[in-house]
Design an enzyme around this catalytic site. Sequence first.
Site, PDB file in Angstrom:
ATOM      1  N   GLU A 182      -4.471   0.623  -3.696  1.00 49.56           N
ATOM      2  CA  GLU A 182      -3.074   1.059  -3.717  1.00 49.56           C
ATOM      3  C   GLU A 182      -2.125  -0.126  -3.629  1.00 49.56           C
ATOM      4  OE1 GLU A 182      -3.380   5.551  -1.818  1.00 49.56           O
ATOM      5  OE2 GLU A 182      -3.108   3.844  -0.465  1.00 49.56           O
ATOM      6  N   GLU A 225       0.832  -1.201   0.000  1.00 53.86           N
ATOM      7  CA  GLU A 225       0.000   0.000   0.000  1.00 53.86           C
ATOM      8  C   GLU A 225       0.871   1.257   0.000  1.00 53.86           C
ATOM      9  OE1 GLU A 225      -2.437   2.628   3.189  1.00 53.86           O
ATOM     10  OE2 GLU A 225      -2.200   0.493   3.597  1.00 53.86           O
ATOM     11  N   ASP A 267       0.738   3.805  -3.070  1.00 57.81           N
ATOM     12  CA  ASP A 267       0.349   5.192  -2.837  1.00 57.81           C
ATOM     13  C   ASP A 267       1.267   6.142  -3.595  1.00 57.81           C
ATOM     14  OD1 ASP A 267      -1.011   7.401  -1.206  1.00 57.81           O
ATOM     15  OD2 ASP A 267       1.058   7.640  -0.572  1.00 57.81           O
TER      16      ASP A 267
END
Length: 222
Positions: A108, A32, A36
Amino acid sequence: MVDLAILDTALTHKSFTYESPDVSKQHNERLEFLGDAVVGLSVAAYLYELLPDRPEGELAALRAAVVSAPTLARRARILKLGQLLRLGRGEEKSGGRQRESLLANGFEAVVGAIYLSVGMDTAQGFVLDQLRPEIQRIFTDNTVLDPKSALQEVLQKFSPEVPQYEVCQESGPDHAKEFQVVVRWQDKVLGQGSGRSKKLAQQEAARRALERFSQDKYDLLS
């Protein structure tokens, strides 16, 4: 081709690894984190090319609207990622498959898995295929967030605490006041702005905060 083992990790919530360490010892938070960054860069580069005359603050506000948790969660629902997540029993029972934060984080993480498996070009292509409709929706509906709303959207991903605006200086005669405002969050000053009204000064402070955040959010959050 996407590495299925990495993709499996991208779809694994930490609640699952805590309850079933014999099945999986890895969860998706690191992916993640990586995803991101890929999402943010992909959208920033696209907007930079698409809107060559827009100032940095406006681009930052637009990007914040595009990569917000509600937007990423909406794309995750379209992809039916919620059905694929591996969740712990408690998270499952509490509605985790529909929870906005889990869906956005899962999106993400999948982007992070694509980046690790097949590289930036493919990951960026996936991101833009998913988010171009969201960018068009924002333009069509004229829903580009003002800087204050955009900043709050960004910060709520990290904490429910809302930013606070404080007038630190007033100058000039009553008919031509100039206000200086700082925006604080978690005891940090994120930005400062000035304007002929408190509202305009707050918007400028939020815009400056978004510009700083777009440059190094992890420094601001540390």
